[in-house]
Design a protein around this motif. Structure first.
Motif, PDB file in Angstrom:
ATOM      1  N   ASP A   1       7.853  -5.249  -9.385  1.00 22.60           N
ATOM      2  CA  ASP A   1       7.528  -4.659 -10.681  1.00 22.60           C
ATOM      3  C   ASP A   1       8.542  -3.584 -11.044  1.00 22.60           C
ATOM      4  N   GLY A   2       8.900  -3.567 -12.316  1.00 23.47           N
ATOM      5  CA  GLY A   2       9.804  -2.541 -12.806  1.00 23.47           C
ATOM      6  C   GLY A   2      11.266  -2.939 -12.792  1.00 23.47           C
ATOM      7  N   THR A   3      11.603  -4.015 -12.086  1.00 23.75           N
ATOM      8  CA  THR A   3      12.979  -4.495 -12.086  1.00 23.75           C
ATOM      9  C   THR A   3      13.188  -5.411 -13.276  1.00 23.75           C
ATOM     10  N   ARG A   4      14.195  -5.107 -14.051  1.00 23.84           N
ATOM     11  CA  ARG A   4      14.481  -5.898 -15.252  1.00 23.84           C
ATOM     12  C   ARG A   4      15.431  -7.034 -14.907  1.00 23.84           C
ATOM     13  N   LEU A   5      15.034  -8.264 -15.249  1.00 26.28           N
ATOM     14  CA  LEU A   5      15.912  -9.422 -15.095  1.00 26.28           C
ATOM     15  C   LEU A   5      16.588  -9.700 -16.421  1.00 26.28           C
ATOM     16  N   LEU A   6      17.905  -9.632 -16.438  1.00 22.49           N
ATOM     17  CA  LEU A   6      18.685  -9.898 -17.638  1.00 22.49           C
ATOM     18  C   LEU A   6      19.459 -11.190 -17.423  1.00 22.49           C
ATOM     19  N   VAL A   7      19.071 -12.233 -18.153  1.00 21.58           N
ATOM     20  CA  VAL A   7      19.738 -13.528 -18.012  1.00 21.58           C
ATOM     21  C   VAL A   7      21.002 -13.517 -18.858  1.00 21.58           C
ATOM     22  N   ASP A   8      22.111 -13.319 -18.204  1.00 15.48           N
ATOM     23  CA  ASP A   8      23.408 -13.213 -18.874  1.00 15.48           C
ATOM     24  C   ASP A   8      24.483 -13.305 -17.787  1.00 15.48           C
TER      25      ASP A   8
ATOM     26  N   ARG B   1      14.979  -3.714  -2.570  1.00 10.72           N
ATOM     27  CA  ARG B   1      15.052  -2.572  -1.654  1.00 10.72           C
ATOM     28  C   ARG B   1      15.329  -1.265  -2.394  1.00 10.72           C
ATOM     29  N   LEU B   2      16.066  -1.357  -3.494  1.00 14.28           N
ATOM     30  CA  LEU B   2      16.359  -0.164  -4.284  1.00 14.28           C
ATOM     31  C   LEU B   2      15.097   0.496  -4.829  1.00 14.28           C
ATOM     32  N   ARG B   3      14.015  -0.249  -4.921  1.00 18.78           N
ATOM     33  CA  ARG B   3      12.772   0.278  -5.487  1.00 18.78           C
ATOM     34  C   ARG B   3      12.131   1.352  -4.611  1.00 18.78           C
ATOM     35  N   ARG B   4      12.584   1.483  -3.364  1.00 15.63           N
ATOM     36  CA  ARG B   4      12.027   2.564  -2.554  1.00 15.63           C
ATOM     37  C   ARG B   4      12.616   3.918  -2.948  1.00 15.63           C
TER      38      ARG B   4
END
Length: 389
Positions: A67-74, A23-26
């Motif tokens: 698209d554009g959201t970074r997934l950080l596995v941590d 939702r933040l992508r808007r």
């Protein structure tokens, strides 16, 4: 001088966190990082199926995150609100402008019952479900399985295993299916009897052993696998970071889901305690809370006043194996009414609802800002609380 994009970090990739990230992508020109300890989304409402080999419980984030959201596995280990930095288990430090705190819930920890930590199997995390699945697979087909706790998780696990032919005992320690109405509870009890589940309504477990459980009257019952589904807790990240929490560890927020300590920290899902009155832990609450947390962040970024949370419940669902379920209807404030749907039709409705949770997340991914939800429950509960002497 180049424009500096605002960075929003979302801690937790469950129902609330993933919806919030989408939702933040808007909000244009925003950098979004989702921090999650696993590379896959966990459908917690299907963990009992994973245990019984009747389904899977993971979905790839590539089908859920825009698209554009970074997934950080941590894993986040500490939040430094002064420096606006999230410290990670890998040793890295992740700066943020705004933080969405959506760490979710987990099994209750610190049980005073001897042997629980050593011999019982909780069922709130993917790794716990996999360990339990392995334990069930190792045990003999007719070996007794004991489920302790008769809430929704306990009921779903007990019936899923019983339907697969396992010998199951359910220890209530009180009311069977306390979230349901009296007619709903009777329907659950009927289904349990049909599946051959032994129900001990008033018994309390005082000790768990490797091959048995001990009851409060001294009875020792054989148990090849003991499943512990009594209560939920939340990760202690907020507490160790010096943020205000309730007794369970949920982040104290106002009605806009903003931390009472820092207006750059916004909570969502099971780990939020708005005004000290948290909503029921459920994906039914988590998804709207994720949307409303994202809206609060967007409001603060644009200088608008965030709106208070406004959502309602429609009821609760419990699977009773693949062939049965109870869909309990409720008032908007989540109190049950004496109306429910049962049987195979309810099982089909429950499956549709489970599928709909991912559909909502994917819809938000494709069209940020599209999520809608039933409203009015919070206002109803607030009005009732105010009216009480």
């Amino acid at each position: 001088m180049p424009h500096q994009r605002a960075h929003v970090v979302v801690i937790g990739g469950g129902y609330a966190g993933t919806l919030a990230a989408n939702r933040l992508r808007r909000q244009p020109d925003l950098e979004i990082t989702l921090v999650n300890p696993r590379p896959e989304f966990v459908e917690r409402i299907r963990l009992h199926q994973l245990v019984a080999d009747t389904g899977t419980a993971t979905v790839g984030y590539d089908s859920l995150l825009g698209d554009g959201t970074r997934l950080l596995v941590d894993t986040a280990t500490r939040i430094d609100t002064g420096a606006r930095t999230v410290h990670l288990a890998s040793g890295a430090a992740l700066p943020y402008d705004y933080l969405v705190y959506a760490v979710g819930s987990t099994a209750a920890v610190g049980s005073a019952v001897p042997g629980v930590a050593e011999f019982a199997y909780p069922l709130a995390e993917l790794e716990e479900a996999r360990r339990l699945h392995e334990a069930i697979a190792r045990s003999a087909a007719d070996a007794p399985v004991t489920v302790v706790g008769a809430g929704l998780t306990g009921l779903e696990t007990a019936t899923e295993l019983a339907e697969r032919g396992r010998t199951v005992r359910l220890i209530c320690g009180g009311v069977l299916a306390p979230a349901l109405s009296a007619p709903g509870r009777r329907s659950v009890a009927t289904r349990l009897r049909r599946l051959g589940v032994e129900i001990l309504r008033t018994a309390v477990v005082t000790e768990v052993r490797a091959d048995a459980v001990v009851l409060d009257d001294g009875t020792v019952l054989p148990s090849a696998v003991t499943i512990w589904t009594v209560g939920f807790g939340v990760p202690d990240l907020a507490r160790v970071s010096g943020l205000s929490t309730d007794a369970l560890g949920r982040l104290h927020t106002d009605e806009t889901l903003t931390s009472v300590d820092d207006d750059r920290v916004i909570a969502a899902g099971d780990a939020a305690a708005p005004s000290g009155r948290p909503l029921r832990m459920s994906c039914q609450a988590a998804i709207p809370l994720g949307a409303q947390a994202a809206d609060t962040v967007s409001s603060r970024l644009t200088g608008r006043t965030p709106a208070p949370i406004d959502q309602a419940f429609v009821g609760s669902c419990v699977s009773l194996g693949r062939g049965g379920a109870v869909v309990q209807l409720a008032h908007r404030d989540d109190t049950p009414v004496n109306a429910f749907l049962g049987g195979r039709i309810a099982a089909a409705v429950k499956e549709t609802i489970c599928n709909a949770t991912l559909w909502q997340i994917r819809r938000e991914m494709k069209k940020p800002g599209s999520s809608i939800w039933l409203k009015g429950g919070r206002k109803t509960a607030t009005a009732e609380a105010t009216a009480r002497p």
